[in-house]
Design a protein around this motif. Sequence first.
Motif, PDB file in Angstrom:
ATOM      1  N   GLU A   1       0.833  -1.195   0.000  1.00  0.00           N
ATOM      2  CA  GLU A   1       0.000   0.000   0.000  1.00  0.00           C
ATOM      3  C   GLU A   1       0.871   1.249   0.000  1.00  0.00           C
ATOM      4  O   GLU A   1       1.822   1.378   0.768  1.00  0.00           O
ATOM      5  N   LEU A   2       0.532   2.182  -0.887  1.00  0.00           N
ATOM      6  CA  LEU A   2       1.228   3.465  -0.987  1.00  0.00           C
ATOM      7  C   LEU A   2       0.205   4.571  -0.796  1.00  0.00           C
ATOM      8  O   LEU A   2      -0.782   4.630  -1.539  1.00  0.00           O
ATOM      9  N   ASP A   3       0.439   5.436   0.199  1.00  0.00           N
ATOM     10  CA  ASP A   3      -0.585   6.453   0.440  1.00  0.00           C
ATOM     11  C   ASP A   3      -0.067   7.777   0.977  1.00  0.00           C
ATOM     12  O   ASP A   3      -0.776   8.775   0.933  1.00  0.00           O
ATOM     13  N   ASP A   4       1.153   7.853   1.493  1.00  0.00           N
ATOM     14  CA  ASP A   4       1.566   9.093   2.148  1.00  0.00           C
ATOM     15  C   ASP A   4       2.976   9.536   1.765  1.00  0.00           C
ATOM     16  O   ASP A   4       3.576  10.342   2.478  1.00  0.00           O
TER      17      ASP A   4
ATOM     18  N   ASP B   1      -1.564   2.051  -9.629  1.00  0.00           N
ATOM     19  CA  ASP B   1      -2.602   2.739  -8.871  1.00  0.00           C
ATOM     20  C   ASP B   1      -3.742   1.774  -8.560  1.00  0.00           C
ATOM     21  O   ASP B   1      -3.705   0.584  -8.900  1.00  0.00           O
ATOM     22  N   HIS B   2      -4.787   2.297  -7.913  1.00  0.00           N
ATOM     23  CA  HIS B   2      -5.890   1.440  -7.476  1.00  0.00           C
ATOM     24  C   HIS B   2      -6.768   0.980  -8.639  1.00  0.00           C
ATOM     25  O   HIS B   2      -7.647   0.137  -8.444  1.00  0.00           O
TER      26      HIS B   2
ATOM     27  N   GLU C   1       2.016  13.244  -4.380  1.00  0.00           N
ATOM     28  CA  GLU C   1       1.841  12.135  -3.443  1.00  0.00           C
ATOM     29  C   GLU C   1       1.291  10.920  -4.172  1.00  0.00           C
ATOM     30  O   GLU C   1       0.350  11.011  -4.950  1.00  0.00           O
TER      31      GLU C   1
ATOM     32  N   GLU D   1      -0.533   7.374  -4.537  1.00  0.00           N
ATOM     33  CA  GLU D   1      -1.553   6.506  -3.944  1.00  0.00           C
ATOM     34  C   GLU D   1      -1.726   5.305  -4.861  1.00  0.00           C
ATOM     35  O   GLU D   1      -2.117   5.444  -6.018  1.00  0.00           O
TER      36      GLU D   1
ATOM     37  N   LYS E   1      -1.219   0.573  -5.067  1.00  0.00           N
ATOM     38  CA  LYS E   1      -1.174  -0.713  -4.377  1.00  0.00           C
ATOM     39  C   LYS E   1       0.007  -1.565  -4.822  1.00  0.00           C
ATOM     40  O   LYS E   1       0.021  -2.771  -4.577  1.00  0.00           O
TER      41      LYS E   1
END
Length: 397
Positions: free
Chosen positions: A296-299, A322-323, A336, A338, A340
């Motif tokens: 997970e990539l989010d921050d 990405d998602h 940033e 975001e 997976k």
Amino acid sequence: MMRNRRPLNPEHSQPHLPMGGLIRQRISRLFLTLGALVSAQILILWAVEPLSFFEAVWLTMTTLVTVGYGDYAPVTAIGRISTVVLMFVTAITLLTLIVSDYIEYRFYRRERILSGRWIYNMKDHIVIINTPRTGGEQYFMRFATQIRSIPEYHTVPIMLLTRQFPGGLPAELRDCGMVHFHGAGNDPEALKAVHAGSARHVIVLAADESDPFSDSLTFDIAHRLAESNLGGKTTVECVSDANRDRFKALGVRTIIRPVRTYPEIMVRAVVAPGSEKVLEDMFNYERDHPHRYDLELDDLTWADIVSALVRHGIGTALAYIDHDNEVICHPETNAEVEGKGLIVLVRSSETPEVSVVEEALDRYREFLKQWRAMHEQNQKAVTEKPEENPSAGGSER
């Protein structure tokens, strides 16, 4: 055959000259003869007819092209006789022969171009020697499309030196700005015909991308190019890695494996030497390879992710997923991320587990947290530092 009998045409006595050169020579001689006849007629009319020089020129030219406006006409016997002999009988016949020879030359030139035997006057072009054993047309089309997308190569001519396409290049290749010469790369005369010495790049394709013995033919061609001091602008395909050192010893600029489905690699080798090594390395699982990590990539920004992986010796981040399962290549540096998953170029012998990558990202997050806290403290200290009061003492009088 009579001993002193002259041939009907100059070609019969000069079989060693190319037909195009003979036709051009014949046209030149006819033009010179015609010019002499026209000049003589102008001078005769100017001398014996009540005409000015420019009127004599006008009358001669209208007679030559059979326009006959009728505004001027010869009235003396000498003027009329010269018009009949020099213009009606001789000059108009010569003009007809010139037109006929010119049409013949155009047909000859077109036939030579279609059969790949026309020698173009080219320089600063790209020469491609040999044709892929299968799918050559598609390969050349993709190569031309890719090379044309580079601004400085948008109008560079591309010359093929090959024994393929004896009936002429397909229309699709001609539309891409390609021409060809029917010959082999190991023929010195063919290399001269395509002006390899004045080319910007020379590319030698493997005759058979699946047969290591085709390296022998490639080496022969590369050796001839090296003898002409063209190794520094030559890119060759080498089927067997064991033969790479032989090509390097010749001074060949770039050596790559034949990859027929990706002519983009050849384009990169031509316009950006060295980048083909990176692309080839991605196809080789023995050293480095792109690896997918599901996490997970989010921050973190893309710059943070790249720095984290490099600092911890994991590899080089190439893209993220990405998602929506889209692979995002070369994202914005400070945007940033975001997603997976990550695509990372790693060493094949030491491929890290996903837990190692997650740990590296967590450590980098902690590093960023500490750095931001320290930065905020420094900013706060600067803001709260009391200003020094100016000295209250004054000088006495």
